[in-house]
Design an enzyme around this catalytic site. Structure first.
Site, PDB file in Angstrom:
ATOM      1  N   ASP A   7      -1.939  -7.785   3.997  1.00 38.65           N
ATOM      2  CA  ASP A   7      -0.891  -6.807   4.189  1.00 38.65           C
ATOM      3  C   ASP A   7      -0.494  -6.928   5.666  1.00 38.65           C
ATOM      4  O   ASP A   7      -1.139  -7.666   6.422  1.00 38.65           O
ATOM      5  CB  ASP A   7      -1.438  -5.407   3.873  1.00 38.65           C
ATOM      6  CG  ASP A   7      -0.451  -4.304   4.165  1.00 38.65           C
ATOM      7  OD1 ASP A   7       0.747  -4.470   3.902  1.00 38.65           O
ATOM      8  OD2 ASP A   7      -0.890  -3.264   4.707  1.00 38.65           O
ATOM      9  N   ASP A   9       1.536  -4.017   7.899  1.00 32.17           N
ATOM     10  CA  ASP A   9       1.522  -2.754   8.638  1.00 32.17           C
ATOM     11  C   ASP A   9       0.175  -2.061   8.489  1.00 32.17           C
ATOM     12  O   ASP A   9      -0.274  -1.786   7.376  1.00 32.17           O
ATOM     13  CB  ASP A   9       2.643  -1.835   8.127  1.00 32.17           C
ATOM     14  CG  ASP A   9       4.019  -2.418   8.407  1.00 32.17           C
ATOM     15  OD1 ASP A   9       4.402  -2.468   9.588  1.00 32.17           O
ATOM     16  OD2 ASP A   9       4.700  -2.838   7.451  1.00 32.17           O
ATOM     17  N   SER A 108       3.859  -7.908   2.279  1.00 30.15           N
ATOM     18  CA  SER A 108       4.113  -6.631   2.940  1.00 30.15           C
ATOM     19  C   SER A 108       5.237  -5.870   2.255  1.00 30.15           C
ATOM     20  O   SER A 108       6.176  -6.466   1.726  1.00 30.15           O
ATOM     21  CB  SER A 108       4.498  -6.881   4.407  1.00 30.15           C
ATOM     22  OG  SER A 108       4.964  -5.712   5.030  1.00 30.15           O
ATOM     23  N   LYS A 141       4.667  -2.141  -4.061  1.00 35.30           N
ATOM     24  CA  LYS A 141       3.364  -1.492  -4.184  1.00 35.30           C
ATOM     25  C   LYS A 141       3.570  -0.003  -4.512  1.00 35.30           C
ATOM     26  O   LYS A 141       4.504   0.595  -3.990  1.00 35.30           O
ATOM     27  CB  LYS A 141       2.579  -1.618  -2.877  1.00 35.30           C
ATOM     28  CG  LYS A 141       2.359  -3.056  -2.395  1.00 35.30           C
ATOM     29  CD  LYS A 141       1.726  -3.085  -1.007  1.00 35.30           C
ATOM     30  CE  LYS A 141       1.685  -4.493  -0.441  1.00 35.30           C
ATOM     31  NZ  LYS A 141       1.115  -4.553   0.917  1.00 35.30           N
ATOM     32  N   ASP A 166      -4.811  -1.573   3.965  1.00 25.58           N
ATOM     33  CA  ASP A 166      -5.211  -0.336   4.645  1.00 25.58           C
ATOM     34  C   ASP A 166      -4.707   0.915   3.940  1.00 25.58           C
ATOM     35  O   ASP A 166      -4.969   2.023   4.407  1.00 25.58           O
ATOM     36  CB  ASP A 166      -4.669  -0.324   6.082  1.00 25.58           C
ATOM     37  CG  ASP A 166      -3.166  -0.136   6.117  1.00 25.58           C
ATOM     38  OD1 ASP A 166      -2.460  -0.868   5.392  1.00 25.58           O
ATOM     39  OD2 ASP A 166      -2.686   0.746   6.846  1.00 25.58           O
TER      40      ASP A 166
END
Length: 212
Positions: A7, A9, A108, A141, A166
């Site tokens: 990922d 960010d 991402s 996502k 995260d």
């Protein structure tokens, strides 16, 4: 493990504070007041998906496209102005994966223009054999599409991929794609439920590559 997927960010760049700041600023610019707590549930989602939900929730008159136009311009301005560095341990992890000749992808939810700005800022674009934005697949996502597309582009089965995430939405996406997932606890990403991850780490250096 035959491939590693990042990922971005909150994993490569500690950008969630930027996103929270600009998203709150965007709402205020449009006449609405929100807090970071109000926005934490959207971490990991694409901009169009997030703003479609927020627009309905607050009864906003502006179109999703109008909202994103302002928001994305401000985010790129802030990204260029702020003194960002890669999250601690990321450069070493990239180097070790490259040394092991493992293909690396980035999946991402950010738009491609923001992804390219980040990778260029850190001069790490060449590490990635595949780069996929959640805005380039049918569903972002927590749907698995962005991870499945990254695996397809790498020519690797989803079951042979390990993902670093995260956010709750990101972990769900990775697991729904049939991949193993490392949940990285980033305190700046808000209160994220990473319980579905196969491993949970508090620092990138703690990722157990030897067990993957």
């Amino acid at each position: 493990m035959k491939a590693f997927i990042f990922d971005m960010d909150g994993v490569i760049i500690d950008s969630e504070p930027l996103h929270f700041d600009v998203d709150m600023e965007t709402m205020e610019h449009l006449g609405f007041k929100v807090t970071q707590d109000d926005l934490e549930k959207y971490v990991g989602m694409t901009n169009p998906a997030m703003w479609r939900l927020i627009r309905v929730e607050y009864g906003m008159e502006q179109t999703v496209e109008e909202i994103i136009s302002y928001q994305l311009r401000r985010k790129i301005e802030e990204l260029r102005a702020r003194d960002f560095a890669p999250i601690a341990g990321v450069l070493s992890l990239l180097a070790e994966l490259k040394q092991r000749n493992l293909p690396i992808a980035l999946a991402s939810s950010s738009p491609r223009i923001f992804i390219e700005e980040v990778l260029s800022k850190f001069d790490i674009t060449d590490y990635f054999a595949s780069i996929v934005s959640g805005e380039e697949v049918p569903s972002g996502k927590p749907a698995p599409d962005v991870y499945l597309e990254a695996a397809r582009q790498l020519g690797v089965l989803p079951a042979d991929c390990v993902v670093l995430e995260d956010s709750r939405n990101g972990v769900i996406a990775a697991k729904e794609a049939g991949m193993r997932c490392i949940g990285y606890i980033n305190i700046h990403s808000g209160d994220q439920d990473l319980s579905r991850a196969d491993w949970i780490v508090k620092a990138i250096k703690d990722i157990p590559l030897s067990q993957l």
